[in-house]
Design a protein around this motif. Sequence first.
Motif, PDB file in Angstrom:
ATOM      1  N   PHE A 111       3.558  -1.127   3.839  1.00  8.34           N
ATOM      2  CA  PHE A 111       3.165   0.238   3.471  1.00  8.34           C
ATOM      3  C   PHE A 111       4.424   1.051   3.209  1.00  8.34           C
ATOM      4  O   PHE A 111       5.444   0.855   3.870  1.00  8.34           O
ATOM      5  CB  PHE A 111       2.386   0.884   4.625  1.00  8.34           C
ATOM      6  N   SER A 112       4.338   1.982   2.268  1.00  5.75           N
ATOM      7  CA  SER A 112       5.433   2.927   2.071  1.00  5.75           C
ATOM      8  C   SER A 112       4.911   4.253   1.554  1.00  5.75           C
ATOM      9  O   SER A 112       4.036   4.296   0.691  1.00  5.75           O
ATOM     10  CB  SER A 112       6.466   2.387   1.069  1.00  5.75           C
ATOM     11  N   VAL A 113       5.477   5.305   2.105  1.00  4.37           N
ATOM     12  CA  VAL A 113       5.323   6.625   1.507  1.00  4.37           C
ATOM     13  C   VAL A 113       6.313   6.671   0.345  1.00  4.37           C
ATOM     14  O   VAL A 113       7.415   6.125   0.445  1.00  4.37           O
ATOM     15  CB  VAL A 113       5.648   7.743   2.527  1.00  4.37           C
ATOM     16  N   VAL A 145      13.644  11.486   7.303  1.00  2.00           N
ATOM     17  CA  VAL A 145      12.895  10.727   6.301  1.00  2.00           C
ATOM     18  C   VAL A 145      13.621   9.424   5.950  1.00  2.00           C
ATOM     19  O   VAL A 145      14.798   9.432   5.602  1.00  2.00           O
ATOM     20  CB  VAL A 145      12.668  11.588   5.040  1.00  2.00           C
ATOM     21  N   SER A 146      12.896   8.323   6.066  1.00  3.90           N
ATOM     22  CA  SER A 146      13.443   7.019   5.698  1.00  3.90           C
ATOM     23  C   SER A 146      12.740   6.438   4.470  1.00  3.90           C
ATOM     24  O   SER A 146      13.198   5.453   3.911  1.00  3.90           O
ATOM     25  CB  SER A 146      13.301   6.044   6.873  1.00  3.90           C
ATOM     26  N   PHE A 147      11.647   7.035   4.056  1.00  4.13           N
ATOM     27  CA  PHE A 147      10.923   6.541   2.888  1.00  4.13           C
ATOM     28  C   PHE A 147      11.605   7.023   1.609  1.00  4.13           C
ATOM     29  O   PHE A 147      12.365   7.987   1.629  1.00  4.13           O
ATOM     30  CB  PHE A 147       9.443   6.949   2.928  1.00  4.13           C
ATOM     31  N   VAL A 172       0.881  -1.158   0.000  1.00  3.90           N
ATOM     32  CA  VAL A 172       0.000   0.000   0.000  1.00  3.90           C
ATOM     33  C   VAL A 172       0.923   1.212   0.000  1.00  3.90           C
ATOM     34  O   VAL A 172       1.844   1.299   0.817  1.00  3.90           O
ATOM     35  CB  VAL A 172      -0.910   0.002   1.252  1.00  3.90           C
ATOM     36  N   LEU A 173       0.704   2.140  -0.914  1.00  5.86           N
ATOM     37  CA  LEU A 173       1.589   3.291  -1.070  1.00  5.86           C
ATOM     38  C   LEU A 173       0.841   4.598  -0.846  1.00  5.86           C
ATOM     39  O   LEU A 173      -0.338   4.710  -1.183  1.00  5.86           O
ATOM     40  CB  LEU A 173       2.171   3.325  -2.488  1.00  5.86           C
ATOM     41  N   LEU A 174       1.559   5.571  -0.308  1.00  7.77           N
ATOM     42  CA  LEU A 174       1.057   6.936  -0.251  1.00  7.77           C
ATOM     43  C   LEU A 174       2.022   7.763  -1.082  1.00  7.77           C
ATOM     44  O   LEU A 174       3.141   8.048  -0.665  1.00  7.77           O
ATOM     45  CB  LEU A 174       0.981   7.444   1.192  1.00  7.77           C
ATOM     46  N   GLN A 188       5.223   6.084   7.871  1.00 13.14           N
ATOM     47  CA  GLN A 188       6.205   5.113   7.388  1.00 13.14           C
ATOM     48  C   GLN A 188       6.664   4.211   8.531  1.00 13.14           C
ATOM     49  O   GLN A 188       6.736   2.993   8.392  1.00 13.14           O
ATOM     50  CB  GLN A 188       7.404   5.833   6.765  1.00 13.14           C
ATOM     51  N   ARG A 189       6.966   4.809   9.670  1.00  7.24           N
ATOM     52  CA  ARG A 189       7.456   4.029  10.818  1.00  7.24           C
ATOM     53  C   ARG A 189       6.353   3.153  11.418  1.00  7.24           C
ATOM     54  O   ARG A 189       6.620   2.043  11.866  1.00  7.24           O
ATOM     55  CB  ARG A 189       8.031   4.964  11.869  1.00  7.24           C
TER      56      ARG A 189
END
Length: 167
Positions: free
Chosen positions: A62-64, A93-95, A31-33, A54-55
């Motif tokens: 899930f990922s942004v 930011v890690s995404f 699932v993405l944003l 994200q966390r």
Amino acid sequence: MTETTLTDLHSIPFQTAEGGTTTLAGYAADVLLVVNVASKCGLTPQYEQLEQLQRTYGERGFSVVGFPCNQFKGQEPGSIDEILEYCATTWGVSFPVNDKLEVNGEGAAPLYRALTSVADAEGEAGDVAWNFEKFLVTSDGAVRRFRPQVKPDDPAIVEAIEAALAS
């Protein structure tokens, strides 16, 4: 709630921050944003909420996915290296943050041409309104659109993420 399914969305190419070409196919089960981001915008603090999503949901598929854009009053003027450094040092930011692109007009990236065909909750499709417009994309290509003023931690977004992860 307006939701549209875009069956070929995961196959549309775009540029990575490293200069390569990729697609969302690597996230096909996730699932993405998808968000157009900017470093010098009044909405830039949304990075904090995006990182929290994200966390919170990253380990659940899930990922942004961020796409810097400089089309709105020049609010993302830096190079991709400057943008990545800013995102990491200021917001943690890690995404994935990809290469800069255009989201509207003749030069709009193909991914955003597809995404902007989706209507928001009020039934409005078309151009991205501003920085931090959000598109929730499920593994089957279903897309929900959230306008920039809807914060990433808004119950509508959180509920949509949780519902998509549960299905």
